[in-house]
Design an enzyme around this catalytic site. Structure first.
Site, PDB file in Angstrom:
ATOM      1  N   LYS A   1      -6.655  -4.675   1.433  1.00 25.01           N
ATOM      2  CA  LYS A   1      -6.456  -6.073   1.789  1.00 25.01           C
ATOM      3  C   LYS A   1      -7.494  -6.921   1.060  1.00 25.01           C
ATOM      4  O   LYS A   1      -8.661  -6.517   0.953  1.00 25.01           O
ATOM      5  CB  LYS A   1      -6.572  -6.230   3.311  1.00 25.01           C
ATOM      6  CG  LYS A   1      -6.205  -7.606   3.859  1.00 25.01           C
ATOM      7  CD  LYS A   1      -6.249  -7.580   5.377  1.00 25.01           C
ATOM      8  CE  LYS A   1      -5.908  -8.940   5.990  1.00 25.01           C
ATOM      9  NZ  LYS A   1      -5.908  -8.892   7.466  1.00 25.01           N
TER      10      LYS A   1
ATOM     11  N   SER B   1      -2.159 -10.875   9.712  1.00 22.84           N
ATOM     12  CA  SER B   1      -2.487 -11.356   8.379  1.00 22.84           C
ATOM     13  C   SER B   1      -2.441 -10.271   7.305  1.00 22.84           C
ATOM     14  O   SER B   1      -2.512 -10.572   6.115  1.00 22.84           O
ATOM     15  CB  SER B   1      -3.886 -11.992   8.392  1.00 22.84           C
ATOM     16  OG  SER B   1      -4.877 -11.027   8.741  1.00 22.84           O
TER      17      SER B   1
ATOM     18  N   SER C   1      -3.546  -8.230  13.638  1.00 25.89           N
ATOM     19  CA  SER C   1      -3.158  -8.381  12.236  1.00 25.89           C
ATOM     20  C   SER C   1      -2.846  -7.098  11.490  1.00 25.89           C
ATOM     21  O   SER C   1      -2.380  -7.135  10.360  1.00 25.89           O
ATOM     22  CB  SER C   1      -4.249  -9.140  11.469  1.00 25.89           C
ATOM     23  OG  SER C   1      -4.313 -10.475  11.888  1.00 25.89           O
TER      24      SER C   1
END
Length: 489
Positions: free
Chosen positions: A76, A151, A175
């Site tokens: 990420k 996210s 997330s």
């Protein structure tokens, strides 16, 4: 022989048996990255370095004991990567190249895992839709009309699409675990402090958890065995004594008790509630105790506002350096105040601006006692209630989502939910962030369009091994259900 949709275990066997090579794996990953580029799931990758590392692995050969050597993964884009941009999904960091690696990147490098790119995310980790990145919306690869969630949107996309068997994510409210539900994959959030946050861009430090998205529970356990490690560079780091997640995955103790919350379960959509009931009946039939539990209703209804009060306030403080003065993409002005205002106005998206405004309101001296301090007191009550739950059961089952992934355009932020009766169910995963307990989402059911909904398993703090074992046993029960397809309501 394609690598797409293969697990860590499968790829490792092929590498050890030399039916594939790390170089071939890299070539195929690069091809898939370029094919799906339009879906905005990846923000940066270093093709030259990927090929170089793969060549080195092929020359040395893969040790059978090293399950991650030659295995591709995405990180990420809020994990610092030396020499490769780390944007946090924000225009304000579009040119930021860290001079160091996050601890989790170093740990994976030590295992010769192939870092294959930086995955897109909702800006600065603030969002649950995958639509608020400065670099484009990430769709659900199972059906591109739907959200993949956020996210950790790019990481979920990469794993669900089968490009990589695992990816790094972060989880401040849900997330990792909610996108896993929407994408039909596994999402693991560890005990708070079990995986180092050093080198991860902060959103809300008291709630932030690095974690893993993967194809299977086995793959999640393999990665967790490497990443769950005490790190003196992270002042919140702690040592988890019970490890060996992969080796002990199938050693579930049938004397353990599963619990569920009646004031969540009873308000689920009827067709989904029926599937949970069928699962609980099957567990009981197999001699496993399943216990209905009550959770304080006022505390459940406080989850969303308490989350907003704490996380938005911490976000303002954590990101105060993104001002265009010493850090961040600068937009000029005649005074330093103008530089800061112009930089933030130009480079922050609407979700981040909104959360910073609310957080700034909470942090004003006259409001701290009214909002922030009170929210922290309620958080303590929530944690005490969670601790009480684990006096009654060993493993807690909660729904990571009530529906399949919403259509793009229909997805709302958790704090925009207009259904006052069931809003707290959509926010239920925040229990794991407030209390720091380990939590994992695994696949559960699909609708008639084959869109998935997951199921979530939690254990007491530092009982990550018990959580993994409970999830694996639950997976075997789910596979025994007569049908995993939701009935029409």
């Amino acid at each position: 022989m394609s690598i797409q949709n293969k697990t860590i275990v499968q790829l490792h066997e092929e590498l050890v048996n030399k039916t594939t090579t790390a170089t071939k794996i890299v070539e195929e990953v690069l091809m898939m990255i370029k094919t799906d580029k339009k879906d905005n799931f990846l923000l940066a990758f270093d093709e030259t370095k990927m090929k170089s590392v793969a060549q080195q692995i092929d020359q040395q050969g893969v040790d059978r004991q090293n399950l991650l050597a030659g295995i591709p993964y995405f990180a990420k884009d809020n994990f610092s990567t030396k020499g490769l941009t780390t944007t946090g999904g924000s225009a304000i960091l579009k040119n930021y190249i860290p001079p160091f690696n996050a601890t989790v990147i170093n740990l994976l490098n030590n295992q010769q895992a192939l870092m294959s790119g930086k995955s897109n995310l909702d800006e600065l980790g603030m969002g649950g839709t995958g639509t608020s990145s400065a670099f484009g919306t990430v769709p659900n690869p199972l059906n591109k009309k739907h959200l993949v969630g956020g996210s950790s949107s790019g990481s979920a996309y990469g794993v669900a699409k089968g490009i990589v068997p695992f990816a790094l994510g972060s989880d401040t409210g849900d997330s990792i675990r909610r996108p896993a539900s929407f994408a039909g994959i596994v999402g693991y959030k560890p005990t708070y402090g079990a995986i180092s946050r050093y080198g991860m861009l902060p959103y809300s430090p008291s709630l932030d958890h690095p974690g893993v998205l993967a194809k299977t529970i086995e793959d999640s356990a393999i990665v967790a065995d490497v990443l769950v490690e005490f790190d003196p560079a992270d002042f919140t780091s702690l040592a988890v004594e019970k490890k060996g997640f992969y080796q002990n995955l199938n050693n579930f103790d049938k004397q353990l008790t599963f619990g569920y919350l009646t004031n969540v379960h009873n308000f689920l959509p009827p067709n989904l509630k029926k599937k949970y009931d069928e699962l609980y009946a099957l567990l009981k039939k197999n001699g496993v105790m399943v216990k209905p539990l009550e959770f304080s209703q006022p505390l459940l209804e406080a989850l969303s506002p308490v989350y907003m009060m704490i996380s938005f306030s911490e976000a303002v403080s954590s990101n105060a350096n993104l001002a265009g003065i010493n850090f961040g993409t600068r937009v000029e002005g005649d005074r330093w105040e103008a530089v800061m205002k112009n930089t933030r106005t130009t480079n922050f998206g609407s979700v981040v601006k909104r959360r910073f405004l609310i957080g700034s309101l909470n942090l004003q001296k006259e409001n701290q006692e009214i909002y922030l301090h009170k929210a922290k007191k309620v958080r303590r009550l929530i944690c005490e209630e969670i601790n009480q739950v684990f006096q009654e059961c060993d493993l807690l089952i909660i729904p990571p989502s009530q529906t399949v992934a919403p259509l793009i355009g229909n997805g709302q932020e958790f704090d925009d939910n207009q259904n006052n009766q069931t809003e707290y169910i959509d926010d239920i995963l925040t229990l794991g962030n407030f209390s720091g307990i380990p939590s994992i989402t695994i696949p559960f059911v699909v609708d008639h369009n084959k869109m998935p909904i997951g199921i979530n398993v939690n254990a007491a703090a530092c009982e990550d091994l018990k959580m993994f074992q409970g999830a694996k046993y639950l997976e075997t029960m789910i596979k025994q259900l007569e049908s995993q397809v939701l009935d029409h309501e």
